[in-house]
Design an enzyme around this catalytic site. Structure first.
Site, mmCIF file in Angstrom:
data_model
loop_
_atom_site.group_PDB
_atom_site.id
_atom_site.type_symbol
_atom_site.label_atom_id
_atom_site.label_comp_id
_atom_site.label_asym_id
_atom_site.label_seq_id
_atom_site.Cartn_x
_atom_site.Cartn_y
_atom_site.Cartn_z
ATOM 1 N N GLY A 163 33.064 36.157 36.393
ATOM 2 C CA GLY A 163 31.233 36.970 36.053
ATOM 3 C C GLY A 163 30.356 37.372 36.307
ATOM 4 N N GLU A 217 35.347 31.713 40.960
ATOM 5 C CA GLU A 217 36.540 32.612 40.867
ATOM 6 C C GLU A 217 35.833 34.178 41.380
ATOM 7 O OE1 GLU A 217 38.896 31.467 37.501
ATOM 8 O OE2 GLU A 217 39.982 29.853 37.997
ATOM 9 N N GLY A 233 34.627 37.947 41.058
ATOM 10 C CA GLY A 233 35.466 39.518 41.488
ATOM 11 C C GLY A 233 34.616 40.227 41.541
ATOM 12 N N ARG A 234 33.937 40.867 40.511
ATOM 13 C CA ARG A 234 33.078 41.976 40.718
ATOM 14 C C ARG A 234 31.860 41.737 41.104
ATOM 15 N NH1 ARG A 234 32.853 44.816 35.926
ATOM 16 N NH2 ARG A 234 33.087 42.988 35.134
ATOM 17 N N ARG A 250 36.909 51.919 33.526
ATOM 18 C CA ARG A 250 35.455 51.700 32.642
ATOM 19 C C ARG A 250 34.559 52.563 31.803
ATOM 20 N NH1 ARG A 250 32.336 49.040 34.797
ATOM 21 N NH2 ARG A 250 32.721 47.544 34.055
ATOM 22 N N TYR A 298 34.824 50.889 28.243
ATOM 23 C CA TYR A 298 33.503 49.879 28.089
ATOM 24 C C TYR A 298 32.427 50.402 27.746
ATOM 25 C CZ TYR A 298 37.281 46.775 30.217
ATOM 26 O OH TYR A 298 38.251 46.495 30.551
ATOM 27 N N CYS A 326 43.413 65.126 28.283
ATOM 28 C CA CYS A 326 43.384 65.822 27.405
ATOM 29 C C CYS A 326 42.922 65.460 26.187
ATOM 30 C CB CYS A 326 44.437 66.682 27.319
ATOM 31 S SG CYS A 326 45.218 67.497 28.258
ATOM 32 N N GLU A 327 41.805 64.436 26.294
ATOM 33 C CA GLU A 327 41.367 63.723 25.366
ATOM 34 C C GLU A 327 39.822 64.310 25.650
ATOM 35 O OE1 GLU A 327 42.202 59.576 25.647
ATOM 36 O OE2 GLU A 327 44.160 60.292 25.924
ATOM 37 N N TYR A 337 37.678 46.768 39.182
ATOM 38 C CA TYR A 337 38.282 46.945 38.312
ATOM 39 C C TYR A 337 38.425 48.945 37.882
ATOM 40 C CZ TYR A 337 37.161 42.057 37.169
ATOM 41 O OH TYR A 337 37.212 40.668 37.439
#
Ligand code: LLP
Length: 446
Positions: free
Chosen positions: A264, A298, A300-301, A337, A341, A369-370, A398
């Site tokens: 985290g 643990e 990651g980022r 991302r 988010y 197309c969004e 991610y």
């Protein structure tokens, strides 16, 4: 990452400020944006765009910094890279060579970790919904630890372990009910979240673990959320609760061998406060240090995020009614991302001349197309011509793992840079591969 897009342009860091915090990237008059010793324009030319590029040097440096912070705080700690953030085999190899294990959340990740040479004895399996097949596979691989997340799951693990004639080393994931003050979609340690067991129920469930055949209870675990930048208060609160729990379990005569502190730790994507590994190690030391137990982490980022970029080329620039649009050949299917988010990612032109040119606000969008296929709003960028390439920063975590083939867009390749060398470590998906596995039912075939 939770930052709204509405902040004014003036608050965004400049290209130079962004690069100053990312020592594996530098801007050179001739070569433009360089990763380690490789001009990214060379990779864009040889490999094409969009493409993910990772710096082996940055991965090593960050893994070492984390290890040094933990040992500097006098902690006996093992690091299990949360490979949900980047499951590239070569990235894992680099990190395994630094002594990192893996935190996996699926049979797929477990298999990739093993293929990268990470031994079962360095693998922890987390996740709220492991299937029986996955638990069986984990036990056959004799992994270090399974983090159980419910009383129900413990019964399943016990039954499977007994049927295999094995003993599962199981830690219980406790939900400490603390608010990590991060984006709602990635906060995990509040009682209303689906993760872990309720604090008050944990002792009884842990005792049940000790009583069940096929299970060796080895400790407790927590993970309160991701991209935590709001200081150490939430970590401290969570770990203090874990310490309280360890004392309670020990008082009941139950064995506790270790504590898994989760991941985290956040990174500065734009200008967020950047918590250091030292402050995290200090928080662990202050709360769990007295227990004289090894801890697990643990992350990651924090390790992989800053180590990677997504290269994209400008398809065209067009003036809309309200905005200048820079349309690039990467899209939300590649880096999701920003649309998922509202995440802010630095966008730096690869050309030094472009980076030095006058800036004006632009909407940076992909071809999907969004309207949500928007990477940045009101971002100060130079005039960009078709073919000009840009790097989306902090795309090492991610990024590729969350991409899809939406709009039948093949998955972008992955490239590893190591000093003056680079290699494609995952090839671009082909258009044929997109058709692979599809078949027509006989009634549609004339
Ligand atoms: N351990 C567990 C049990 C986790 O669920 C996670 C992340 C980690 C460790 C690693 O967290 P990290 O150190 O990377 O923050 N897709 C989102 C992030 C999702 C995080 C999910 N769990 C994003 O792009 O921001």
């Amino acid at each position: 990452m939770a930052a709204p897009l509405a902040l004014t342009d003036a608050e965004d860091p400049s290209f130079a400020e962004l690069l100053a915090l990312r020592p594996h990237l530098s801007l050179h008059a001739m070569d433009g944006l360089v990763m380690e010793e490789v001009p990214l324009a060379r990779i864009a030319a040889e490999v094409g765009t969009p493409a993910w590029v990772y710096s082996a040097g940055a991965l090593r440096r960050r893994a070492r910094a984390l290890k040094a912070a933990l040992s500097g705080a006098g902690l006996a700690a093992t690091i299990h890279f949360a490979m949900k953030c980047n499951d590239n085999l070569s990235v894992l190899k680099v990190l395994a060579a630094e002594g990192l294990g893996a935190d996996v959340v699926s049979e797929g990740e477990l298999r990739i970790a093993r293929a990268a040479g990470i031994p079962g004895s360095a693998i922890v399996f987390s996740g709220v919904g492991k299937t029986a097949t996955e638990i069986r596979h984990a036990l056959e691989e004799d992994i270090f630890q399974i983090n159980a997340e419910s009383a129900e799951e413990i019964e399943t693990i016990s039954a499977i372990a007994v049927s295999l004639g094995r003993t599962a080393r199981v830690a219980l994931r406790v939900n400490p009910d603390v608010d990590a003050k991060t984006h709602a979609k990635i906060t995990t340690g509040k009682s209303e979240n689906k993760f872990g067991v309720h604090f008050d129920e944990a002792p009884a469930i842990y005792a049940r673990m000790a009583a069940l055949p096929g299970i060796a209870p080895v400790g407790i675990a927590t993970h309160i959320g991701s991209q935590i930048t709001a200081g150490m208060a939430a970590y401290r609160a969570a770990y203090a609760r874990l310490a309280e729990m360890v004392r309670m379990l020990r008082a009941q005569g139950l064995p506790v061998e270790r504590v898994d502190c989760g991941g985290g730790l956040g990174i500065p994507y734009r200008d967020e406060p950047a918590p250091t590994p030292e402050s995290l190690a200090g928080a662990i030391r202050a709360t769990l240090g007295d227990l004289d137990l090894p801890v697990m982490l643990e992350p990651g980022r924090w390790i992989a995020g800053p180590a990677g970029v997504l290269l994209a080329a400008v398809v065209l620039q067009k003036q809309g009614a309200a905005h200048r649009f820079v349309v690039v050949d990467a899209a939300m299917n590649d880096l999701v991302r920003p649309s998922m988010y509202e995440a802010w990612h630095g966008i730096v032109p690869l050309s030094a001349a472009r980076a030095a040119a006058p800036l004006s606000p632009a909407e940076v969008v992909g071809p999907v197309c969004e309207t949500g296929d928007t990477f940045a709003r009101g971002r100060l960028l130079p005039h960009l011509a078709p073919g000009d390439a840009v790097a989306f920063l902090d795309a090492g975590a991610y990024g590729a793992v969350m991409s899809s083939t939406y709009n039948a867009r093949p998955l972008a390749p992955e490239v590893l840079v190591d000093g003056a060398r680079f290699a494609v470590v995952r090839e671009r998906q082909t258009h044929d591969a997109l058709l692979h596995g599809q078949r027509l039912p006989e009634w549609l075939v004339p």
